[in-house]
Design a protein around this motif. Structure first.
Motif, PDB file in Angstrom:
ATOM      1  N   TRP A 118     -19.839   0.875  -7.718  1.00 21.31           N
ATOM      2  CA  TRP A 118     -18.988  -0.162  -8.244  1.00 21.31           C
ATOM      3  C   TRP A 118     -19.034  -0.123  -9.698  1.00 21.31           C
ATOM      4  CZ3 TRP A 118     -23.249  -4.487  -6.960  1.00 21.31           C
ATOM      5  CH2 TRP A 118     -24.188  -4.540  -7.789  1.00 21.31           C
ATOM      6  N   TRP A 271     -24.364  -1.445  -1.663  1.00 27.01           N
ATOM      7  CA  TRP A 271     -24.690  -1.582  -3.029  1.00 27.01           C
ATOM      8  C   TRP A 271     -25.773  -2.362  -3.467  1.00 27.01           C
ATOM      9  CZ3 TRP A 271     -18.757  -2.448  -4.276  1.00 27.01           C
ATOM     10  CH2 TRP A 271     -17.984  -1.105  -4.317  1.00 27.01           C
ATOM     11  N   PHE A 294     -15.868  -8.976  -9.260  1.00 30.06           N
ATOM     12  CA  PHE A 294     -15.124  -7.380  -8.921  1.00 30.06           C
ATOM     13  C   PHE A 294     -13.777  -7.584  -9.420  1.00 30.06           C
ATOM     14  CE2 PHE A 294     -18.820  -7.346  -6.134  1.00 30.06           C
ATOM     15  CZ  PHE A 294     -19.230  -5.843  -6.535  1.00 30.06           C
TER      16      PHE A 294
END
Length: 339
Positions: A118, A271, A294
């Motif tokens: 990420w 994640w 995000f």
């Protein structure tokens, strides 16, 4: 669960403010859910002047759930964090525990996890001298950077820095100030930002994500399980034709919403476990409610790691949250107080 486990929902408020988590819109449904599931639930107001008396009264509770911002009415959380650490050491479950906040709830988590799936182009400045020496070249190369202070909330201490318009000048946009632009010389800029390094402070430097036009998705979690989502089309620092646009409404979705099924899957299977391993946070110490914001880089790519980039993580005062998160929070607390 043991009979009538007691829960305190702690929110910030002056003693005469009249705030009550049992009736306040953000928390009343959660409070009701605790009551319906056999918990005894109370509202607790926190301010620094009450810290002494709360040190004793909070010991009566099996768990204390805390909704107090890192920066509240111009104050930090030092006294509160000392209080919470002390009662946790005596057996009261605290979420989020101050030690966990320091691991995953401060902005340097963006640097600690920058090489995860990420992550993105992120730098960390631990001193003013380091910032002075390295930041100008990075800004010149990118044209736009985003600076974030070590601890903050609600856009406080989040700045968009734009190179120019003239030599040795920058344009600064503060996310909390209605996206108001201010142009200053580099010397003025560094003088203004030196304050962020006082008291062992740091600055985190992120690449400006030009895909902000795709909106932002907020993934809500309880422990290591996704508990819901929020989508906001227009977020802080958004502009159209160089004109600032106020943030828009956030729309909420349950954890199984198909729109974000790819994000749910990678958060739970990859994640979040990787985050826990890197930061040495056990399942039991994970916050009962937290979120990760995000950027949506592209809506038409097959790779989830290309689709999403982490903007920030929030753990200190996550509210409001989607209704779907409430059963997760109740179940998480039931598990904690039963142990």
């Amino acid at each position: 669960m043991k009979d009538s486990a007691s829960i305190a929902i702690m929110i910030y408020g002056e003693s005469n403010s009249g705030r009550n988590a049992l009736t306040e819109e953000k928390y009343k449904d959660l409070a009701a859910a605790f009551s319906e599931n056999g918990f005894s639930v109370s509202s607790v107001l926190y301010n620094d002047e009450k810290a002494g008396e709360l040190a004793d009264s909070l010991q009566e509770f099996d768990a204390v759930l805390v909704w107090v911002n890192p920066i509240e009415q111009g104050r930090d959380r030092k006294q509160l964090d000392q209080l919470l650490t002390a009662i946790a050491a005596k057996g009261c479950y605290v979420s989020t525990h101050p030690e966990v906040i320091l691991k995953m709830g401060t902005k340097d988590v963006l640097f600690k996890t920058k090489d995860m799936g990420w992550g993105g182009d992120t730098k960390l400045y631990n001193s003013f001298e380091d910032f002075l020496n390295r930041f100008p070249a990075g800004l010149q190369a990118s044209g736009i950077r985003v600076l974030k202070q070590y601890r903050g909330n609600g856009g406080n201490g989040v700045y968009k820095i734009i190179v120019g318009p003239a030599a040795n000048e920058v344009t600064v946009v503060h996310a909390i100030a209605g996206n108001e632009k201010k142009t200053m010389s580099l010397n003025e800029f560094f003088t203004a930002f030196k304050i962020f390094f006082s008291d062992n402070g740091k600055l985190i430097d992120q690449e400006w994500n030009r895909n902000i036009i795709n909106g932002m998705v907020r993934c809500y979690l309880s422990g290591n399980k996704v508990a819901g989502f929020g989508y906001q089309e227009i977020n802080a620092l958004y502009e159209i034709n160089n004109i600032p646009v106020p943030p828009g409404k956030r729309y909420y979705f349950a954890q199984n919403c198909g729109l974000f099924s790819d994000l749910k899957d990678i958060m739970e299977t990859k994640w979040v476990p990787e985050l826990q391993e890197r930061l040495a946070i056990s399942n039991e110490m994970m916050p009962v409610i937290w979120d990760a914001d995000f950027f949506i880089n592209s809506i038409n790519v097959g790779s989830v790691t290309e689709k999403y980039t982490l903007c920030e993580i929030n753990v200190s005062c996550v509210s409001p949250f989607p209704p779907s998160a409430i059963p997760f929070i109740v179940d998480a607390i039931r598990d904690r107080v039963d142990k």
